[in-house]
Enzyme design. Sequence first.
Site, PDB file in Angstrom:
ATOM      1  N   GLU A  41       0.845  -1.637  -0.147  1.00 44.04           N
ATOM      2  CA  GLU A  41      -0.499   0.055   0.218  1.00 44.04           C
ATOM      3  C   GLU A  41       0.882   1.198  -0.051  1.00 44.04           C
ATOM      4  O   GLU A  41       0.459   2.552   0.680  1.00 44.04           O
ATOM      5  CB  GLU A  41      -0.982   0.215   0.915  1.00 44.04           C
ATOM      6  CG  GLU A  41      -1.796  -0.700   1.121  1.00 44.04           C
ATOM      7  CD  GLU A  41      -2.506  -1.067   2.119  1.00 44.04           C
ATOM      8  OE1 GLU A  41      -4.159  -1.930   2.168  1.00 44.04           O
ATOM      9  OE2 GLU A  41      -2.883  -0.487   3.060  1.00 44.04           O
ATOM     10  N   GLU A  76      -6.844  -7.671  -1.460  1.00 43.65           N
ATOM     11  CA  GLU A  76      -7.547  -7.184   0.489  1.00 43.65           C
ATOM     12  C   GLU A  76      -8.802  -7.396  -0.168  1.00 43.65           C
ATOM     13  O   GLU A  76      -8.975  -5.757  -0.477  1.00 43.65           O
ATOM     14  CB  GLU A  76      -6.950  -6.481   1.359  1.00 43.65           C
ATOM     15  CG  GLU A  76      -5.339  -6.677   1.682  1.00 43.65           C
ATOM     16  CD  GLU A  76      -4.994  -5.560   3.033  1.00 43.65           C
ATOM     17  OE1 GLU A  76      -5.568  -4.872   3.478  1.00 43.65           O
ATOM     18  OE2 GLU A  76      -3.749  -5.222   3.252  1.00 43.65           O
TER      19      GLU A  76
END
Length: 835
Positions: free
Chosen positions: A182, A251
Amino acid sequence: MLSKVVDLFMLWLLFYSWVFSVSATVSYDSKAIVINGSRRILLSGSIHYPRSTPEMWPDLIAKAKEGGLDVIQTYVFWNGHEPSPGNYYFEDRYDLVRFIKLVQQAGLYVHLRIGPYICAEWNFGGFPVWLKYVPGIVFRTDNEPFKAAMQNFTEKIVSMMKAEMLFETQGGPIIMSQIENEFGPVEWEIGDPGKAYTKWAAQMAVGLDTGVPWIMCKQDDAPDPVINACNGFYCENFTPNAKYKPKMWTENWSGWYTEFGGAVPTRPAEDIAFSVARFIQNGGSFVNYYMYHGGTNFGRTAGGPFIATSYDYDAPIDEYGQLREPKWGHLRDLHRAIKLCEPALVSADPTVTSLGSNQEAHVFSSKSGACAAFLANYDTKYSVNVTFGSAQYELPRWSISILPDCKTAVFNTARLGAQSSVKQMVPVNAAFSWQSYIEERPSADDQNVTVHDGLWEQIYITRDASDYLWYMTDVNIDPSEGFLKSGQDPLLTIWSAGHALHVFINGQLSGTVYGGLENPKLTFSNNVKLSPGTNKISLLSIAVGLPNVGTHFETWNAGVLGLVTLTGLNEGTRDISNQKWSYKIGLKGEALNLYTVAGSSSVEWAEGSQLSKKQPLAWYKTTFDSPGGDEPLGLDMSSMGKGQVWINGQSIGRHWPGYIARGRCDACDYAGIHTDKKCRTNCGEPSQRWYHVPRSWLKPSGNFLVVFEEWGGDPNGIALARRTTTTVCANIFEGQPTMKKRGMLISRRTNRPKAHLWCPPSQKISKINFASYGTPEGSCGNFHEGSCHAHKSYDAFQKNCIGRQSCSVTVAPEVFGGDPCPGSTKKLSVEAACS
């Protein structure tokens, strides 16, 4: 001659290993990950090895496989594996190789997210604290000291995996790896140094020659050949940064993490199933549930700060390793429906047609004749009937129906055909015999005390070896001070970077303050009792986990940074921030290892009528025998305030039931866009009441339980409980396809689905609490009859289920005494007790 035979044999082994390695391949194209020449729709779930115990791993993995997963995804936890530079640890809960081999034995693949930054609500985002103090280092940017340390650890992990033959190209289960995590939002903030770092990280990872693809999630500029992937509650509109890369979702958040002081987040099974079906119908080929099993932040591993010890995450497998029903079963049925569509999904792009104002069909038709359709209703308020092909289909609101043959709807995301259950914590020991010891306050004359002019940042001193740091100084009060006569005590004000603070004046607790996840900083501002002469001010500063996310979070601080002032003196305001302060790391009880049997013998403990209750900084100990059975166990800590818990020397984690959950806990509607603020529970109650006690940490008798309590609590309220299934339910719509417990989908064409009920293996169905065929309302544990009810709804369940561990009943009018309301859509709701 023998040497020639040996040489030939070695050549044969080398040739065999070469043939094997080149025959096992992992690649990708625009449609999917390609394993050994076959495109795959891959369904994955995150299980983090340190958040459970090795004894739990086989069962968790087996439940993931039974739930229809192909892949287990895990981070690699740098701070657990390299607690000090060059000193590595890969044992017990950190035995990464053992965990991966167990996944392989189960016949599943692995997605290894090396990072080594992981976020994960894990302490310091997975970075070891020593990394913060490497000279010249700046985290996650084009910084040579950081890149050198990051590369060294990444190479260490890749080398281990290669040595154990764990990559798919070596015959192992690892089909993908991830570098960084991320980073895209951070790169956007820091600009060119971030872009250079992204390029370097990708090149470094690819250069390690693992033979499997590398992933970067939330990284839109992931350099080729690295695949960029999506994270979030929904990812149907995500597009890879190149047409030749597959659409991947690393995710899909099954819930959200719990914070101390916050309500407990949940996510409805209907919505997460809807999100997966929507992603697949839009060309997605890899979905990972974060989390599939969340587990527990044992010890002081929770980051944040203020992340709770429980990392349950409302995952399909709960914190204790039990199935969360109906979420686990509903997703299992979804996975089987998707797998029926796989030949069409990997061979064709979808054709999208409108079926109404908020409805559409996505149809996959391959040249070989495979066909699969997804019929979607995006309306959040109304169910609709749509015409597709030559048939009509009812689509509940906010739902997708899956037709693996473009004709038969075998699954709908809003129709919960899987069994649901109610679990309770049932006390098994609520009468512990406690002993207490009051933590001694340190003084500037103690050993291991450091003296410094001015205030030091907490982690700089402690290196996170303890949550606790004492700040001590003296304040001299002249007998002529006016407040001594007026009775107006001076105001002590302390500014702190957090996270919690206890203030002692001359050995007496004067007050406590603490921050929260949104703002960990705090201010103490109280009038305090001071006497003529020398007054001792002792501040116990407490960290509640180090930051795990944010730009350059290595620069964030904790502890008392000042100002520290006294107002109301003859001189006005006295700034005591820069005077001489003494520092003591940790507690005396920690130094003495009071949480171990051997360490606890070094001090005198009080008991009986002398037992300390409601006292700050108190230690409590007791022993107990392990309860029978194999059900998971948890400690009820609701009578305590804040502190830590140990069992047989193992740290359960931080307890903080005194931090009551704030916020709104409105009724939860599965339809509509989900956020982490939607569908919350526990408002007005402790954010975490129960604390998981792994069975494998217990002995048959003489288990040693120690609690350190900061605020003051009553240990007599602590109870050990078993987590047990008390109620199971089925909720089946007429004509709805359902899933047998271990079998295949029952086609809608038969129009005769079955209601399946089963209790855990050690229990049997003892009572039918509710049964109604017609239009029942409510949910498991709260059913009630509707306007239409078949008068013999109970009969078949009484006959077929009582006294059995599992049973099934066909859902058809004749089974329940006839059709109670002809012409209307009916369903069956049934609730049974397990004992």
